[in-house]
Scaffold this active site. Structure first.
Site, PDB file in Angstrom:
ATOM      1  N   LYS A  86       0.843  -1.204   0.000  1.00  0.00           N
ATOM      2  CA  LYS A  86       0.000   0.000   0.000  1.00  0.00           C
ATOM      3  C   LYS A  86       0.876   1.252   0.000  1.00  0.00           C
ATOM      4  CE  LYS A  86      -3.442   2.438   2.888  1.00  0.00           C
ATOM      5  NZ  LYS A  86      -4.383   2.334   4.028  1.00  0.00           N
TER       6      LYS A  86
ATOM      7  N   ASP B  72      -3.310  10.035   3.843  1.00  0.00           N
ATOM      8  CA  ASP B  72      -4.672   9.509   3.978  1.00  0.00           C
ATOM      9  C   ASP B  72      -5.474  10.383   4.943  1.00  0.00           C
ATOM     10  OD1 ASP B  72      -6.996   8.064   4.199  1.00  0.00           O
ATOM     11  OD2 ASP B  72      -6.111   6.401   5.343  1.00  0.00           O
TER      12      ASP B  72
ATOM     13  N   LYS C  89     -11.120  11.785   8.519  1.00  0.00           N
ATOM     14  CA  LYS C  89     -10.621  11.363   9.828  1.00  0.00           C
ATOM     15  C   LYS C  89     -10.762  12.498  10.834  1.00  0.00           C
ATOM     16  CE  LYS C  89      -7.078   8.152   8.176  1.00  0.00           C
ATOM     17  NZ  LYS C  89      -7.695   6.929   8.707  1.00  0.00           N
TER      18      LYS C  89
ATOM     19  N   ASP D 287       1.184   6.100   5.752  1.00  0.00           N
ATOM     20  CA  ASP D 287       0.258   5.130   5.167  1.00  0.00           C
ATOM     21  C   ASP D 287       0.815   4.470   3.901  1.00  0.00           C
ATOM     22  OD1 ASP D 287      -2.074   3.746   5.551  1.00  0.00           O
ATOM     23  OD2 ASP D 287      -3.361   5.213   4.548  1.00  0.00           O
TER      24      ASP D 287
ATOM     25  N   ASP E 119     -12.623   6.158   3.613  1.00  0.00           N
ATOM     26  CA  ASP E 119     -11.396   5.981   4.401  1.00  0.00           C
ATOM     27  C   ASP E 119     -10.868   4.544   4.297  1.00  0.00           C
ATOM     28  OD1 ASP E 119      -9.309   6.747   5.981  1.00  0.00           O
ATOM     29  OD2 ASP E 119     -10.450   6.771   7.861  1.00  0.00           O
TER      30      ASP E 119
ATOM     31  N   GLU F 108      -9.591   3.115   1.846  1.00  0.00           N
ATOM     32  CA  GLU F 108      -9.039   3.304   0.504  1.00  0.00           C
ATOM     33  C   GLU F 108      -7.935   2.318   0.164  1.00  0.00           C
ATOM     34  OE1 GLU F 108      -7.988   4.858   3.089  1.00  0.00           O
ATOM     35  OE2 GLU F 108      -5.816   4.693   2.855  1.00  0.00           O
TER      36      GLU F 108
ATOM     37  N   ARG G 199      -7.593  -0.911   0.678  1.00  0.00           N
ATOM     38  CA  ARG G 199      -8.056  -2.153   0.064  1.00  0.00           C
ATOM     39  C   ARG G 199      -8.504  -1.926  -1.376  1.00  0.00           C
ATOM     40  NH1 ARG G 199     -12.558  -2.771   4.624  1.00  0.00           N
ATOM     41  NH2 ARG G 199     -10.938  -1.590   5.714  1.00  0.00           N
TER      42      ARG G 199
HETATM   43  N1  BES Z   1      -4.665   3.878   6.891  1.00  0.00           N
HETATM   44  C1  BES Z   1      -5.844   3.594   7.619  1.00  0.00           C
HETATM   45  C2  BES Z   1      -5.604   2.574   8.722  1.00  0.00           C
HETATM   46  C3  BES Z   1      -4.726   3.005   9.859  1.00  0.00           C
HETATM   47  C4  BES Z   1      -5.297   3.386  11.049  1.00  0.00           C
HETATM   48  C5  BES Z   1      -3.356   2.978   9.759  1.00  0.00           C
HETATM   49  C6  BES Z   1      -4.489   3.765  12.110  1.00  0.00           C
HETATM   50  C7  BES Z   1      -2.560   3.359  10.806  1.00  0.00           C
HETATM   51  C8  BES Z   1      -3.118   3.741  11.988  1.00  0.00           C
HETATM   52  C9  BES Z   1      -6.925   3.048   6.686  1.00  0.00           C
HETATM   53  O1  BES Z   1      -6.944   3.586   5.421  1.00  0.00           O
HETATM   54  C10 BES Z   1      -8.255   3.352   7.321  1.00  0.00           C
HETATM   55  O2  BES Z   1      -8.554   4.498   7.456  1.00  0.00           O
HETATM   56  N2  BES Z   1      -8.999   2.316   7.704  1.00  0.00           N
HETATM   57  C11 BES Z   1     -10.265   2.459   8.307  1.00  0.00           C
HETATM   58  C12 BES Z   1     -11.221   1.459   7.695  1.00  0.00           C
HETATM   59  C13 BES Z   1     -12.641   1.628   8.067  1.00  0.00           C
HETATM   60  C14 BES Z   1     -13.173   2.930   7.530  1.00  0.00           C
HETATM   61  C15 BES Z   1     -13.443   0.465   7.537  1.00  0.00           C
HETATM   62  C16 BES Z   1     -10.127   2.217   9.806  1.00  0.00           C
HETATM   63  O3  BES Z   1      -9.396   1.321  10.209  1.00  0.00           O
HETATM   64  O4  BES Z   1     -10.735   2.970  10.577  1.00  0.00           O
HETATM   65 ZN    ZN Z   2      -5.088   4.341   4.726  1.00  0.00          ZN
HETATM   66 ZN    ZN Z   3      -8.082   5.365   5.238  1.00  0.00          ZN
END
Ligand code: BES
Ligand code: ZN
Ligand code: ZN
Length: 473
Positions: free
Chosen positions: A240, A245, A252, A263, A322, A324, A326
């Site tokens: 990734k 992000d 966020k 990220d 968010d 993104e 995947r």
């Molecule tokens: N990059 C984030 C995940 C992340 C969270 C990385 C904390 C490092 C520290 C990812 O893109 C994300 O935002 N995931 C969401 C998914 C959800 C919206 C289904 C998450 O984990 O909140």
């Molecule tokens: Zn992310």
């Molecule tokens: Zn995200």
């Protein structure tokens, strides 16, 4: 950084490692209470005849690999603080305890203990020059091999850390791609950059859709390393590469936005591991694929409810912008299968907050569809000194990604978010053996996990991806 092996001891500054018992045997130290040899205790000692020394305590136990690394980190830190740029490490007690592999570990320790981020990335100068002494004549050839490997792994890891630590405005998607291509120029790795207009023309709607949220265009970098025989298995490594992000329209909260520049740690790990594989001419065929983009709010951003057709042909319902990572990895996965014809594929990503809640900062999540590949991955993690924990995959979790309006949706309803995130990517692997690693917790530390660990990027994934292709012992 310059690390050499030299016999006998170099003059000047020497780091000497002493156990508690050895410290007690030095009357001056023991009687005056100057140095007890406690674990990680450190004392500068100016002695005119033998050159000055830094004593570092090994404590009571026989040092293992981890202790070797920690004590060397302590030494390198102290030297950095004291402004001493040239010194020797007396390796004999470390080698006596942990074997010649202590050299590889010590090198890693020197890199970690003297780590600091330098921006822009190409400007690192003025680094320590370290001499490893106290190595027996008969072990010198093997020691040199250990040194070479140690340096290339430590360099790779530091490079990954640098890229992850670089702020988002200084490492935009195309900067990220250029940085990797520049650093791979002197290797046998073939680089192919797919730029934004090509992504659009190819129909990579998931990657182009997320990347279209920003003025800084997305891209995809393909790295081909062919160190194995022709016709032998090709492993795809997907990483990734989200350089920033914000969450997009599913924005966020402010306090969870600080980590967003990290990220792209999965992508950085893939590039760094491939560089180390090429440098050591490891016999393996590896294709790295790194989709790179920003995830922002803009007139072209995707919004929840949108339906897009991915590169693999599956229609995806966007539930959360968010989620993104995947999405862009789904297109990378289809590219790996359709265009690069990989035989098996691993993806590595800072993918979910859920994995941090579940496993914390020391352990990353793993899941997949193939026993043998997973076993191999877990063995590689052990060789690399990293921790991964396998998560279960059952039909019920697959069901959670069913969409009413498309083939799949990009978020489950609730709970087990790490598993559904991984399964989303796996849905694009066709029938290939596949392993997924979620390093959202391990790629970044705000509090050290072991003494002397640099804060910020950790270089997570680099050793494991390397040892996937070379067994340590
Ligand atoms: N990059 C984030 C995940 C992340 C969270 C990385 C904390 C490092 C520290 C990812 O893109 C994300 O935002 N995931 C969401 C998914 C959800 C919206 C289904 C998450 O984990 O909140
Ligand atoms: Zn992310
Ligand atoms: Zn995200």
């Amino acid at each position: 950084m310059k690390i050499m092996i030299k016999e006998p001891a170099a003059p000047g500054f020497t780091v000497r490692f002493l156990s508690k018992k050895e410290a007690e045997e030095k009357p001056l130290f023991a009687q005056k209470g100057l140095f007890a040899g406690n674990y990680l205790e450190a004392l500068f000692w100016p002695s005119l005849e033998n050159g000055a020394a830094l004593y570092v305590g090994l404590g009571e136990k026989r040092p293992g690999i981890r202790q070797v690394r920690e004590t060397v980190i302590r030494a390198a830190e102290r030297m950095l603080k004291a402004g001493i740029k040239e010194y020797a490490l007396s390796m004999s007690p470390l080698i006596a305890a942990a074997g010649l592999t202590a050299i590889r570990e010590a090198v890693e320790g020197i890199y970690m203990g003297s780590y600091r981020l330098v921006l822009p990335l190409e400007t690192r100068v003025d680094e320590p020059a370290v001499c490893l002494t106290g190595i027996e004549e008969s072990s010198l050839p093997a020691a040199r091999e250990e040194l070479k490997k140690g340096v290339s792994l430590a360099e790779a890891r530091r490079w990954a850390m640098d890229m992850v630590n670089a702020p988002g405005n200084m490492l935009r998607p195309m900067d990220f791609a250029r940085e990797i291509m520049a650093r791979l120029e002197d290797t046998a790795v073939e680089c192919k950059l797919i730029v934004s207009s090509q992504l659009n023309a190819m129909g990579m709607r998931a990657l182009a859709g997320i990347g279209g949220s920003s003025e800084n265009p997305p891209c995809m970098l393909v790295l081909r390393y062919r160190g194995g025989g022709e016709g032998e298995m090709v492993t795809g490594l997907l990483g990734k590469g989200v350089t920033c992000d914000t969450g997009g329209y599913c924005l966020k909260k402010a306090d969870s936005m600080m980590g967003i520049k990290g990220d792209m740690a999965g992508g950085a790990a893939v590039a760094a591991a491939i560089r180390a594989l090429a440098e050591n001419e490891v016999a393996a065929n590896v294709t790295g694929i790194i989709p790179m983009c920003e995830n922002r709010i803009g007139p072209a951003s995707l919004v929840p409810g949108d339906v897009i057709t991915s590169y693999g042909g599956k229609r995806i319902e966007i539930r959360n912008t968010d989620a993104e990572g995947r999405l862009i990895l789904a297109d990378a996965m289809s590219y790996a299968v359709k265009d690069e014809q990989v035989d098996r594929v691993l993806d590595i990503a800072t993918l979910t907050g859920a994995v941090v809640n579940m496993l914390g900062f020391s352990t990353a999540g793993a899941l997949g569809n193939d026993e043998a590949f997973m076993e191999r991955l877990l063995a590689a993690a052990k060789d690399g000194g990293e921790r991964y924990w396998r998560l279960p995959v059952f039909e019920e979790q697959e069901q959670m990604l069913k969409s009413e309006v498309a083939d799949i949706k990009n978020m489950g309803e609730q709970h087990c978010g790490t598993i559904t995130a991984g399964l989303f990517i796996g849905a694009f692997a066709e029938d290939r053996p596949w392993v997924h690693l979620d390093i959202a917790g391990t790629a970044w530390v705000d509090r050290p996990l072991f003494s002397g660990q640099p804060l910020g990027a950790t270089g997570a994934g680099v050793p494991t991806l390397y040892y996937l292709f070379e067994k340590r012992s």
